[in-house]
Scaffold this active site. Structure first.
Site, PDB file in Angstrom:
ATOM      1  N   CYS A 331       0.830  -1.198   0.000  1.00 16.87           N
ATOM      2  CA  CYS A 331       0.000   0.000   0.000  1.00 16.87           C
ATOM      3  C   CYS A 331       0.874   1.262   0.000  1.00 16.87           C
ATOM      4  O   CYS A 331       1.511   1.556  -1.001  1.00 16.87           O
ATOM      5  CB  CYS A 331      -0.985  -0.029   1.170  1.00 16.87           C
ATOM      6  SG  CYS A 331      -2.356   1.117   0.970  1.00 16.87           S
ATOM      7  N   HIS A 429      -3.689  -5.324   1.348  1.00 15.29           N
ATOM      8  CA  HIS A 429      -3.485  -5.659   2.759  1.00 15.29           C
ATOM      9  C   HIS A 429      -3.980  -7.089   2.975  1.00 15.29           C
ATOM     10  O   HIS A 429      -4.922  -7.537   2.337  1.00 15.29           O
ATOM     11  CB  HIS A 429      -4.266  -4.709   3.659  1.00 15.29           C
ATOM     12  CG  HIS A 429      -3.769  -3.307   3.648  1.00 15.29           C
ATOM     13  ND1 HIS A 429      -2.553  -2.950   4.179  1.00 15.29           N
ATOM     14  CD2 HIS A 429      -4.325  -2.163   3.153  1.00 15.29           C
ATOM     15  CE1 HIS A 429      -2.378  -1.638   4.036  1.00 15.29           C
ATOM     16  NE2 HIS A 429      -3.432  -1.141   3.421  1.00 15.29           N
TER      17      HIS A 429
END
Length: 489
Positions: A331, A429
């Site tokens: 991310c 994630h």
């Protein structure tokens, strides 16, 4: 019939509120009670994507699992995600409404409390019981006005409160008595009893203190929960305290502790794996030799990128790669791997651009609309099944994405892999959660026959252990009476 509401508050942050709520939720589910978790206001950078397309604190997703429910935004209607020491992104019912400083949010609390009460009403109408988690401590004098996270909520809905304290850190009696003393008279009456958490040793040695506490306060001690070693449960926000000694370590992993590190629960499968030694490296610490560096998510990518450089991580990473090491960015960590991160609208801080690490050929632009979705697909590393979730406000474009990390079920691709195979970046994630994906990524990093690890199974086992602890160590008759349930032996 509307739900019976029970609230758990703590003397301090990390006293065990989240785990006690999860434990009570599973204990109630075992008794066939339709139960839901609730946290009116949460401040955390570990978040989860919900079934209704929003985001909530990760701890409430774990508590939902304990209830046998999919995460929903009503379980955590107000989420504050700090972006600096003085400001945070405010999220109502799963959607960001803007950046606010502490003074601005204080004025906004009336709106936030309306969101809290709307979720509360929906939950009490839909379930038999609601177990509520407070935030921080109810005795923070400077935060008492217009409180919506602790006693302000409890008083508004007229629910009993259990007060939990952590004995492992010491001072447990001072914490409990001092907290009680700082409450108003009506709030003290609302405290139904105490739970002492993380006890190690012979309970007989603690008994004189428990007797004194009950006599001093007039409140019962509902029970003393033991320190549960090796509990694989996702943290609300604090980095894990426990370090696990392992035999047979074959992969050394380091993760820099960014000032605004987010979703560090991504690394729980690596911490739990018997072949992996994972270490968090904080400010001022020299990165130790390792096989794999992982750049985590960040709530303030440009600021954390500047911090990495100030700590010498750019040079350490370059040296690591020269010697054949591997690097993953997740991310915000992915965004750092490109040539530049642009924030023209000041989404995460002052508007501007920052030079990236330049290890993958792309650039990122931060945009107001946050992308929130659960994701599944297959890694381009051997076709391993992968699942996860996306929480980011950046879009990344460049030739690097012609070599994706994953092909997703919705037709998109995710991430980028360098031509030499040393650098990998992904927006997913939870990328290590699925057993096949974890095995494939460990093989890429150099461990080709790693032991299988079922992280979902470990989390479920942890929740069961928590419920076992409730049944063994708490006064369940007292709890049943608080929740107006039939008492069982």
């Amino acid at each position: 019939m509307t739900a019976r509401v029970l609230m758990v508050q703590g003397c301090t942050s990390d006293a065990g509120k989240s785990t006690l709520v999860a434990a009570l939720c599973r204990w109630l589910r075992r008794r066939d009670v339709r139960v839901a978790p609730f946290k009116p206001q949460n401040m955390a950078l570990n978040a989860a994507v919900t079934v209704d397309g929003g985001e909530i604190g990760r701890a409430q997703a774990v508590q939902a699992q304990a209830c046998g429910l999919a995460p929903h935004t009503d379980f955590n209607p107000v989420l504050l995600k700090p972006s600096s020491d003085k400001g945070a992104q405010v999220i109502l019912h799963g959607r960001a409404v803007g950046q606010m400083d502490a003074v601005g949010y204080h004025d906004y609390k009336r709106v936030a409390f309306d969101a809290v009460m709307a979720s509360h009403r929906r939950l009490v109408d839909a379930y038999d019981a609601v177990v509520v988690e407070g935030a921080g401590s109810p005795a923070e004098i400077n935060l008492r006005a217009n409180d919506i996270a602790n006693m302000g909520y409890a008083e508004a809905v007229d629910c009993p409160v259990l007060l939990v304290a952590d004995i492992d850190r010491g001072g447990v009696f001072a914490h409990l008595v001092g907290t009680l003393a700082l409450l108003s008279e009506s709030e003290r009456v609302r405290v139904a009893g105490f739970v002492i958490n993380r006890f190690r040793g012979d309970i007989a040695l603690l008994q004189p203190g428990l007797d004194w506490l009950e006599q001093e306060t007039g409140k019962p001690v509902i029970g003393v929960l033991p320190y549960l070693h090796g509990l694989h449960l996702e943290a609300e926000d604090a980095l894990p305290r426990d370090t696990v000694a392992k035999d047979g370590v074959r992969l050394r992993v380091v993760v820099p502790v960014l000032p605004r590190i987010s979703n560090h629960t991504d690394f729980d499968p690596l911490r739990a794996h018997p072949h992996v030694d994972l270490r968090y490296v904080g400010p001022g610490e020299t990165p130790p030799p390792c096989d794999l560096v992982v750049l985590p998510g960040s709530k303030a990518t440009r600021a954390d990128l500047a911090w990495l450089r100030s700590q010498g991580w750019d040079e350490a990473i370059a040296r690591h790669l020269r010697y054949g090491g591997k690097l993953i960015g997740i991310c915000g960590g992915l965004q750092m791997l490109g040539h530049a991160v642009h924030d023209p609208e000041g989404i995460e801080g002052p508007a501007g651009s920052s030079e990236g690490l330049g290890l993958l050929d792309f650039e990122t632009t931060l945009m107001p609309d946050k992308q929130l979705r659960t994701t599944a697909g297959r890694l381009c590393l051997g076709g391993a099944a992968v699942r996860g979730y996306e929480i980011h406000c950046g879009t990344s474009h460049g030739p690097a994405f012609d070599r994706p990390v994953a092909e997703l079920d919705d037709g998109r691709v995710d991430g980028a892999l360098s031509a030499d195979g040393q650098v990998l970046g992904t927006y997913l994630h939870g990328v290590f959660d699925a057993p096949e994906a974890l095995a494939a990524l460990l093989a890429w990093a150099g461990v080709r026959d790693a032991q299988a690890l079922d992280m979902a199974g470990l989390r479920e086992e942890a929740i069961e252990r928590l419920a076992d602890a409730v049944e063994a160590h708490l006064d369940t008759r007292f709890l049943s009476t608080l929740l107006e349930l039939p008492c069982t032996a």
